[in-house]
Motif scaffolding. Sequence first.
Motif, PDB file in Angstrom:
ATOM      1  N   ILE A  80      23.262 -35.786  23.081  1.00 10.84           N
ATOM      2  CA  ILE A  80      21.742 -36.678  23.943  1.00 10.84           C
ATOM      3  C   ILE A  80      21.385 -34.896  24.302  1.00 10.84           C
ATOM      4  O   ILE A  80      22.158 -34.563  25.263  1.00 10.84           O
ATOM      5  CB  ILE A  80      21.672 -37.243  24.810  1.00 10.84           C
ATOM      6  CG1 ILE A  80      22.033 -38.782  24.764  1.00 10.84           C
ATOM      7  CG2 ILE A  80      20.155 -37.987  25.396  1.00 10.84           C
ATOM      8  CD1 ILE A  80      22.665 -39.601  25.637  1.00 10.84           C
ATOM      9  N   ILE A  81      21.064 -34.835  23.768  1.00  4.71           N
ATOM     10  CA  ILE A  81      20.777 -33.308  24.225  1.00  4.71           C
ATOM     11  C   ILE A  81      19.631 -32.786  24.885  1.00  4.71           C
ATOM     12  O   ILE A  81      18.038 -33.367  25.108  1.00  4.71           O
ATOM     13  CB  ILE A  81      20.034 -32.129  22.303  1.00  4.71           C
ATOM     14  CG1 ILE A  81      21.024 -32.732  21.155  1.00  4.71           C
ATOM     15  CG2 ILE A  81      19.981 -30.400  22.545  1.00  4.71           C
ATOM     16  CD1 ILE A  81      22.895 -32.526  21.928  1.00  4.71           C
ATOM     17  N   GLY A  82      19.905 -32.346  25.703  1.00  7.52           N
ATOM     18  CA  GLY A  82      18.514 -31.323  26.602  1.00  7.52           C
ATOM     19  C   GLY A  82      18.720 -32.738  27.970  1.00  7.52           C
ATOM     20  O   GLY A  82      17.463 -33.434  28.176  1.00  7.52           O
ATOM     21  N   VAL A  83      19.736 -33.378  28.578  1.00  5.06           N
ATOM     22  CA  VAL A  83      19.098 -34.249  29.477  1.00  5.06           C
ATOM     23  C   VAL A  83      19.339 -33.647  30.820  1.00  5.06           C
ATOM     24  O   VAL A  83      19.765 -32.906  30.637  1.00  5.06           O
ATOM     25  CB  VAL A  83      20.751 -35.008  29.847  1.00  5.06           C
ATOM     26  CG1 VAL A  83      20.723 -36.510  30.478  1.00  5.06           C
ATOM     27  CG2 VAL A  83      21.405 -35.902  28.247  1.00  5.06           C
ATOM     28  N   PRO A  84      17.657 -34.743  31.899  1.00  5.15           N
ATOM     29  CA  PRO A  84      17.893 -33.589  33.288  1.00  5.15           C
ATOM     30  C   PRO A  84      19.056 -33.993  33.694  1.00  5.15           C
ATOM     31  O   PRO A  84      20.117 -34.683  33.590  1.00  5.15           O
ATOM     32  CB  PRO A  84      16.947 -33.980  33.503  1.00  5.15           C
ATOM     33  CG  PRO A  84      16.167 -34.919  32.340  1.00  5.15           C
ATOM     34  CD  PRO A  84      17.301 -34.942  30.911  1.00  5.15           C
TER      35      PRO A  84
END
Length: 403
Positions: free
Chosen positions: A265-269
């Motif tokens: 999962i790319i760019g998780v907060p």
Amino acid sequence: MSLIVQKFGGSSVANAERVRNVARIVTDCYRAGNQVVVVVSAQGDTTDDLIEKAAEINPKASKREMDMLLSSGEQISIALLAMAIEAEHCPVTSLLGWQAGFSTNSAYGSARIKTVDAARVKAELDNNHIVVVAGFQGLNRYDDITTLGRGGSDTSAVALAAVLHADRCQIFTDVEGVYTADPRKVKNARKLKEITYDEMLELATLGAQVLNNRSVEMAKKYNVELEVLSSLTKAPGTIVREVTNVEKMLLRGVTKDTNIARISIIGVPDTPGIAFKIFSKLAAKNVNVDVILQSIGRDGTKDITFTTSADHAETAVDVLRTSISELAGKQILCDEGAAKISIVGAGMESHPGTAAKMFEALYEINVNIQMISTSEIKISVIIDKEDADKAVEAIHAKFFPEV
Ligand code: ADP
Ligand code: ASP
Ligand code: MG
């Protein structure tokens, strides 16, 4: 007089000649004065063939109907083996899982044994009969047939050995025991004389198909000593028990598991609680997560990558896409081209440098490591599936050089 449980896998009963061979092993044991309970799997590739047949009719068939279908493979085997034993002039009774008292939970396709009421089996033994039991199956509380998951006949055998307090539980298969790597793939694989439950459990869980991992778990819990041996030769096999007497080896084996998927999962907060949300939602859908890797946060976001079994990949991606608001619009990548290669051995706890040696073997064949995970008695790496066989070969050669 001893009570012996003997389990024969699919290849051991694949055709008429093999069934007769098994009947001879069983009746020799019976004629030597023992009580014998035999557990058998479906013949050869029957279970795979049945799965294919189902897919032709309905690729999304319910698990209940799949179990109804798959359990039929073992029904054929028990009847044929019982007939072959009759032909050897020994008294015999074949029993389906429910007749042998196997009660399971209702997880169709991967049911867990709850109890085994062995009254009927005991009555048949008291009557001097050999008892042939269908492996891999039981009955749930709705009186529906369930199956125990692939390779589940091993667990049926161990469960019977436990409730009957059997003197021996022999798992007959198509290789002569447990080896330091799959002997069909790695030509210098060495047969182990003995192995502990814990090491065998890791090997089985990490891809060594020779024993089903649940069967090893159960053998450990009920202290059932297992002997893994060939139905085709008379060579001594491998003993699986709590403590081994042989000298401690650094490693017991190298395994590969190609039935995995790597999900990123790319760019998780980069905020507290996000990992909790992701992995609790996955757990709620029974997605087993294995190796997890999280990147360092940068500009308020981070990447999370994990592996799961290939069978769970679709559900996992679905959960991530639909049930976690923070992931809306994020890129989710699913790579089914990965493999997990592991080394297992209780000896590595006290041997610094084991991981480095494994990584060196991979470096020497120019294989890139994507992820790493370790525990006291195992080290696993995730690599490209295409490199899996040569990686196992190279790591095995590094730790078990030819003598
Ligand atoms: P069965 O039909 O008797 O249950 P399986 O096919 O389930 O047999 O398991 C036996 C196979 O496991 C062997 O043919 C071998 O190729 C494979 N195998 C994988 N790893 C190992 C290992 N470390 N030792 C022995 N066999 C292994
Ligand atoms: N026949 C089942 C399978 O192929 C169970 C077993 O062989 O143990 O998985
Ligand atoms: Mg098997």
